[in-house]
Design a protein around this motif. Structure first.
Motif, short mmCIF file in Angstrom:
data_model
loop_
_atom_site.label_atom_id
_atom_site.label_comp_id
_atom_site.label_asym_id
_atom_site.label_seq_id
_atom_site.Cartn_x
_atom_site.Cartn_y
_atom_site.Cartn_z
N ILE A 18 0.78 3.90 -3.05
CA ILE A 18 0.46 5.31 -2.83
C ILE A 18 1.66 6.19 -3.22
CG2 ILE A 18 0.01 7.05 -1.05
CD1 ILE A 18 -1.51 4.73 0.45
N ARG A 69 -8.37 8.78 -9.39
CA ARG A 69 -7.05 8.33 -8.89
C ARG A 69 -6.87 8.78 -7.45
NH1 ARG A 69 -1.94 9.21 -12.57
NH2 ARG A 69 -1.21 7.37 -11.48
N MET A 70 -7.16 10.05 -7.19
CA MET A 70 -6.98 10.59 -5.84
C MET A 70 -7.99 9.96 -4.87
SD MET A 70 -4.37 12.18 -6.54
CE MET A 70 -4.02 12.66 -4.89
N GLY A 123 0.81 -1.21 0.00
CA GLY A 123 0.00 0.00 0.00
C GLY A 123 0.84 1.26 0.00
N ILE A 124 1.87 1.28 0.86
CA ILE A 124 2.78 2.43 0.89
C ILE A 124 3.45 2.58 -0.47
CG2 ILE A 124 4.94 3.32 1.87
CD1 ILE A 124 4.05 2.00 4.54
N VAL A 175 2.27 6.28 -7.05
CA VAL A 175 1.31 7.14 -7.74
C VAL A 175 1.66 8.61 -7.51
CG1 VAL A 175 -1.10 7.91 -7.79
CG2 VAL A 175 -0.58 5.48 -7.78
N LEU A 176 2.00 8.97 -6.27
CA LEU A 176 2.36 10.36 -5.98
C LEU A 176 3.64 10.77 -6.70
CD1 LEU A 176 1.42 10.60 -2.20
CD2 LEU A 176 0.14 11.46 -4.18
N LEU A 221 -7.17 3.88 -0.11
CA LEU A 221 -6.06 2.99 0.22
C LEU A 221 -5.36 3.45 1.49
CD1 LEU A 221 -4.45 0.54 -0.65
CD2 LEU A 221 -3.17 1.99 -2.21
N ILE A 222 -5.18 4.75 1.65
CA ILE A 222 -4.59 5.29 2.88
C ILE A 222 -5.45 4.93 4.08
CG2 ILE A 222 -4.04 7.42 4.13
CD1 ILE A 222 -3.22 8.60 1.35
N ILE A 260 -6.66 6.54 -3.99
CA ILE A 260 -5.47 6.67 -3.15
C ILE A 260 -5.89 6.96 -1.71
CG2 ILE A 260 -3.51 8.21 -2.65
CD1 ILE A 260 -2.94 6.13 -4.78
N ILE A 261 -6.87 7.84 -1.53
CA ILE A 261 -7.36 8.16 -0.19
C ILE A 261 -7.99 6.93 0.47
CG2 ILE A 261 -9.09 9.52 1.08
CD1 ILE A 261 -8.41 11.81 -0.94
#
Length: 108
Positions: A71, A89-90, A67-68, A74-75, A96-97, A93-94
């Motif tokens: 994320i 996408r965002m 996951g890290i 992608v960033l 997933l966080i 990502i959120i």
């Protein structure tokens, strides 16, 4: 301390993915340096992941590590490689966080 090792391992996963991206853009000796960076980051990431899994459940540790990496990659893609930062996408990502944080709180 194992969570610290796991987070650092995830950051090195991001680094090895970034090295691959930069190597793809480079040529000659510069590409070789990026591939060497990839191998070093890969080795460090794996060593730290193994260290973290000595105390943490493997399923949780692996999910957090990937996951890290996902994320962060992608960033890096958005910030360095100028990939699009679309709403979806965002959004994912959120989510997933949030999932990584949830795994941290439900793990022993």
């Amino acid at each position: 301390m194992n969570w610290f090792f796991l987070i650092i391992a995830g950051l090195f996963e991001v680094a090895f993915a970034a090295c691959l991206g930069k190597a793809k853009e480079a040529a000659g000796v510069e590409a070789t340096y990026w591939y060497i960076g990839f191998l070093l980051c890969l080795a460090i990431s794996m060593i730290l992941l193994v260290k973290a899994t000595q105390e943490l459940p493997i399923g949780t540790a692996y999910a957090v590590w990937t996951g890290i990496g996902a994320i962060g990659t992608v960033l890096v893609g958005i910030l360095i490689f100028k990939e699009p930062a679309t709403f979806w996408r965002m959004f994912f990502i959120i989510t997933l966080i949030c999932s990584i944080i949830g795994l941290k709180y439900v793990s022993n």
